[in-house]
Design an enzyme around this catalytic site. Structure first.
Site, PDB file in Angstrom:
ATOM      1  N   ALA A 190       0.822  -1.222   0.000  1.00 57.06           N
ATOM      2  CA  ALA A 190       0.000   0.000   0.000  1.00 57.06           C
ATOM      3  C   ALA A 190       0.852   1.266   0.000  1.00 57.06           C
ATOM      4  O   ALA A 190       0.319   2.367   0.154  1.00 57.06           O
ATOM      5  CB  ALA A 190      -0.939  -0.006   1.206  1.00 57.06           C
ATOM      6  N   THR A 191       2.157   1.133  -0.183  1.00 60.75           N
ATOM      7  CA  THR A 191       3.017   2.326  -0.121  1.00 60.75           C
ATOM      8  C   THR A 191       3.032   3.114  -1.428  1.00 60.75           C
ATOM      9  O   THR A 191       3.624   4.199  -1.490  1.00 60.75           O
ATOM     10  CB  THR A 191       4.465   1.944   0.248  1.00 60.75           C
ATOM     11  OG1 THR A 191       4.918   0.969  -0.701  1.00 60.75           O
ATOM     12  CG2 THR A 191       4.563   1.397   1.650  1.00 60.75           C
TER      13      THR A 191
ATOM     14  N   TYR B 205       8.254 -12.517 -15.270  1.00 67.05           N
ATOM     15  CA  TYR B 205       7.129 -11.737 -14.708  1.00 67.05           C
ATOM     16  C   TYR B 205       5.805 -12.340 -15.172  1.00 67.05           C
ATOM     17  O   TYR B 205       4.895 -12.539 -14.362  1.00 67.05           O
ATOM     18  CB  TYR B 205       7.231 -10.263 -15.116  1.00 67.05           C
ATOM     19  CG  TYR B 205       6.054  -9.443 -14.601  1.00 67.05           C
ATOM     20  CD1 TYR B 205       5.905  -9.210 -13.240  1.00 67.05           C
ATOM     21  CD2 TYR B 205       5.088  -8.946 -15.475  1.00 67.05           C
ATOM     22  CE1 TYR B 205       4.811  -8.487 -12.757  1.00 67.05           C
ATOM     23  CE2 TYR B 205       4.001  -8.222 -14.997  1.00 67.05           C
ATOM     24  CZ  TYR B 205       3.864  -7.993 -13.636  1.00 67.05           C
ATOM     25  OH  TYR B 205       2.779  -7.292 -13.160  1.00 67.05           O
TER      26      TYR B 205
HETATM   27  P1  NDP Z   1       3.952  -0.030  -7.443  1.00 65.04           P
HETATM   28  O1  NDP Z   1       5.395  -0.274  -7.705  1.00 65.04           O
HETATM   29  O2  NDP Z   1       3.452   1.354  -7.464  1.00 65.04           O
HETATM   30  O3  NDP Z   1       3.528  -0.706  -6.057  1.00 65.04           O
HETATM   31  C1  NDP Z   1       3.999  -1.978  -5.695  1.00 65.04           C
HETATM   32  C2  NDP Z   1       3.743  -2.201  -4.220  1.00 65.04           C
HETATM   33  O4  NDP Z   1       4.201  -3.526  -3.876  1.00 65.04           O
HETATM   34  C3  NDP Z   1       4.471  -1.215  -3.336  1.00 65.04           C
HETATM   35  O5  NDP Z   1       3.628  -0.776  -2.302  1.00 65.04           O
HETATM   36  C4  NDP Z   1       5.623  -2.039  -2.755  1.00 65.04           C
HETATM   37  O6  NDP Z   1       5.934  -1.610  -1.447  1.00 65.04           O
HETATM   38  C5  NDP Z   1       4.986  -3.434  -2.705  1.00 65.04           C
HETATM   39  N1  NDP Z   1       6.015  -4.469  -2.656  1.00 65.04           N
HETATM   40  C6  NDP Z   1       6.877  -4.822  -3.650  1.00 65.04           C
HETATM   41  N2  NDP Z   1       7.730  -5.753  -3.198  1.00 65.04           N
HETATM   42  C7  NDP Z   1       7.406  -5.985  -1.895  1.00 65.04           C
HETATM   43  C8  NDP Z   1       7.930  -6.828  -0.883  1.00 65.04           C
HETATM   44  N3  NDP Z   1       8.963  -7.667  -1.098  1.00 65.04           N
HETATM   45  N4  NDP Z   1       7.362  -6.798   0.342  1.00 65.04           N
HETATM   46  C9  NDP Z   1       6.318  -5.978   0.576  1.00 65.04           C
HETATM   47  N5  NDP Z   1       5.767  -5.161  -0.329  1.00 65.04           N
HETATM   48  C10 NDP Z   1       6.323  -5.170  -1.554  1.00 65.04           C
HETATM   49  O7  NDP Z   1       3.192  -0.922  -8.533  1.00 65.04           O
HETATM   50  P2  NDP Z   1       1.642  -1.131  -8.864  1.00 65.04           P
HETATM   51  O8  NDP Z   1       0.771  -0.414  -7.924  1.00 65.04           O
HETATM   52  O9  NDP Z   1       1.478  -0.882 -10.309  1.00 65.04           O
HETATM   53  O10 NDP Z   1       1.539  -2.695  -8.650  1.00 65.04           O
HETATM   54  C11 NDP Z   1       0.634  -3.310  -7.755  1.00 65.04           C
HETATM   55  C12 NDP Z   1       0.287  -4.690  -8.298  1.00 65.04           C
HETATM   56  O11 NDP Z   1      -0.396  -4.551  -9.537  1.00 65.04           O
HETATM   57  C13 NDP Z   1       1.487  -5.587  -8.575  1.00 65.04           C
HETATM   58  O12 NDP Z   1       1.172  -6.900  -8.188  1.00 65.04           O
HETATM   59  C14 NDP Z   1       1.651  -5.508 -10.081  1.00 65.04           C
HETATM   60  O13 NDP Z   1       2.269  -6.650 -10.611  1.00 65.04           O
HETATM   61  C15 NDP Z   1       0.205  -5.393 -10.514  1.00 65.04           C
HETATM   62  N6  NDP Z   1      -0.042  -4.835 -11.837  1.00 65.04           N
HETATM   63  C16 NDP Z   1       0.455  -3.587 -12.180  1.00 65.04           C
HETATM   64  C17 NDP Z   1       0.219  -3.084 -13.448  1.00 65.04           C
HETATM   65  C18 NDP Z   1       0.787  -1.785 -13.902  1.00 65.04           C
HETATM   66  O14 NDP Z   1       0.793  -1.530 -15.134  1.00 65.04           O
HETATM   67  N7  NDP Z   1       1.233  -0.900 -13.029  1.00 65.04           N
HETATM   68  C19 NDP Z   1      -0.618  -3.823 -14.418  1.00 65.04           C
HETATM   69  C20 NDP Z   1      -1.051  -5.097 -13.959  1.00 65.04           C
HETATM   70  C21 NDP Z   1      -0.799  -5.563 -12.706  1.00 65.04           C
HETATM   71  P3  NDP Z   1       7.424  -1.415  -0.870  1.00 65.04           P
HETATM   72  O15 NDP Z   1       8.333  -1.105  -2.016  1.00 65.04           O
HETATM   73  O16 NDP Z   1       7.270  -0.309   0.120  1.00 65.04           O
HETATM   74  O17 NDP Z   1       7.729  -2.715  -0.213  1.00 65.04           O
HETATM   75  C1  8X3 Z   2       1.933  -4.985 -15.631  1.00 70.19           C
HETATM   76  C2  8X3 Z   2       1.418  -4.732 -17.001  1.00 70.19           C
HETATM   77  O1  8X3 Z   2       1.772  -5.234 -19.485  1.00 70.19           O
HETATM   78  O2  8X3 Z   2       3.672  -4.376 -18.215  1.00 70.19           O
HETATM   79  O3  8X3 Z   2       1.515  -6.198 -15.139  1.00 70.19           O
HETATM   80  O4  8X3 Z   2       2.930  -6.625 -17.917  1.00 70.19           O
HETATM   81  S1  8X3 Z   2       2.495  -5.295 -18.197  1.00 70.19           S
END
Ligand code: NDP
Ligand code: 8X3
Length: 253
Positions: free
Chosen positions: A10-11, A153
């Site tokens: 949630a960060t 991924y």
């Molecule tokens: P962000 O990078 O903005 O957020 C990712 C979050 O995951 C951060 O809060 C981070 O917190 C947390 N995180 C990562 N690694 C760890 C860890 N080891 N322990 C605890 N927390 C962790 O990315 P998104 O909001 O885009 O991604 C959220 C989800 O959505 C992911 O699962 C991503 O794969 C998925 N997603 C994203 C898409 C996109 O285009 N952005 C599309 C499809 C899916 P911190 O670093 O503080 O630990």
């Molecule tokens: C994140 C979206 O298309 O970069 O899951 O894989 S994509």
């Protein structure tokens, strides 16, 4: 007693947007992540603006010991979790398999797959005990289609797709809802992390079209969490209008 949602990661991005929408709707919130200063800032903001209770849990989801130690020690009243949003995840690198960095592979698999499992095991048992619950898993278009250099991924998100289906079967007798959310491109810190801090490269991913915003995904998740009690939304694929598939785009310029 207000309902409780636990949101991993949630960060920033989607997880942070989810925290806002659930807090706005009077949920008590458990937020997690590794960046503690961000957790504290979010907790302070949500409590001040929405008058809800927020618990900030600072741990690395890929470390089973940390997950167990942290979650199992929260006060009993916080264990009655109504909704778990398995959101924490990341991509590291975008390169062909023969050039892949094994440490990146380990981190993606440990975070996106094993981390999701560690949290789900604990929370699903609490949900079974309370005879109610809803688990929302963040998959991706990368868990529906493979694209060049996405290899590991994509594999982690195909695993989330499989686990989403598996959880729905295993938790069926306990009336626990399980929903998969599969977005295309959402403008967050995701690409910056994928490209190992290269902000310029990351910016290009979201240039020439309107990418999804984290709030778009949070609103969709909120919708899936508010269906009638007998309804479960299994799966949603949500894309920017300009992105027809993992690889087909209509960009301007
Ligand atoms: P962000 O990078 O903005 O957020 C990712 C979050 O995951 C951060 O809060 C981070 O917190 C947390 N995180 C990562 N690694 C760890 C860890 N080891 N322990 C605890 N927390 C962790 O990315 P998104 O909001 O885009 O991604 C959220 C989800 O959505 C992911 O699962 C991503 O794969 C998925 N997603 C994203 C898409 C996109 O285009 N952005 C599309 C499809 C899916 P911190 O670093 O503080 O630990
Ligand atoms: C994140 C979206 O298309 O970069 O899951 O894989 S994509």
């Amino acid at each position: 007693m207000p309902k409780i949602v636990l949101i991993t990661g949630a960060t920033s991005g989607i997880g942070e947007a989810c925290a806002h929408i659930f807090a706005k709707n009077n949920y008590h919130i458990i937020i997690t992540g590794r960046r503690n200063e961000r957790l504290i800032a979010l907790k302070t903001f949500l409590e001040a603006n929405y008058k809800v209770q927020v618990m900030a849990l600072n741990f690395d989801i890929s470390d089973n010991q940390q997950v167990n130690d942290t979650l199992l020690s929260i006060p009993p009243q916080w264990k009655k979790i109504d909704i778990l949003i398995n959101n924490a995840g990341l991509s590291l690198g975008l390169m062909p398999i023969q050039e892949g960095i094994t440490q990146h592979w380990d981190t993606m698999i440990d975070t996106n797959v094993k981390g999701l499992l560690y949290v789900s095991k604990i929370v699903s048992n609490w949900m079974i005990a309370h005879k109610t619950g809803h688990i929302v898993n963040l998959g991706s278009i990368a868990g529906k289609e493979i694209y060049a250099n996405g290899n590991v991924y994509c594999a982690t998100k195909y695993a989330v797709e499989a686990l989403n289906k598996a959880m729905r079967i295993d938790l069926l007798p306990y009336r626990i809802k399980v929903t998969g959310i599969h977005p295309g491109a959402v403008e967050t810190e995701f690409s910056e992390i994928r490209f190992l801090g290269d902000k310029e490269k990351a910016k290009k991913v979201y240039t020439g079209y309107d990418a999804l915003k984290p709030e778009d995904i949070a609103e969709t998740i909120w919708f899936t969490c508010n269906t009638p009690v007998h309804v479960n939304i299994n799966d949603i694929v949500i894309m920017p209008l300009a992105q027809a598939s993992a690889t087909y785009w209509h960009k301007i310029s």
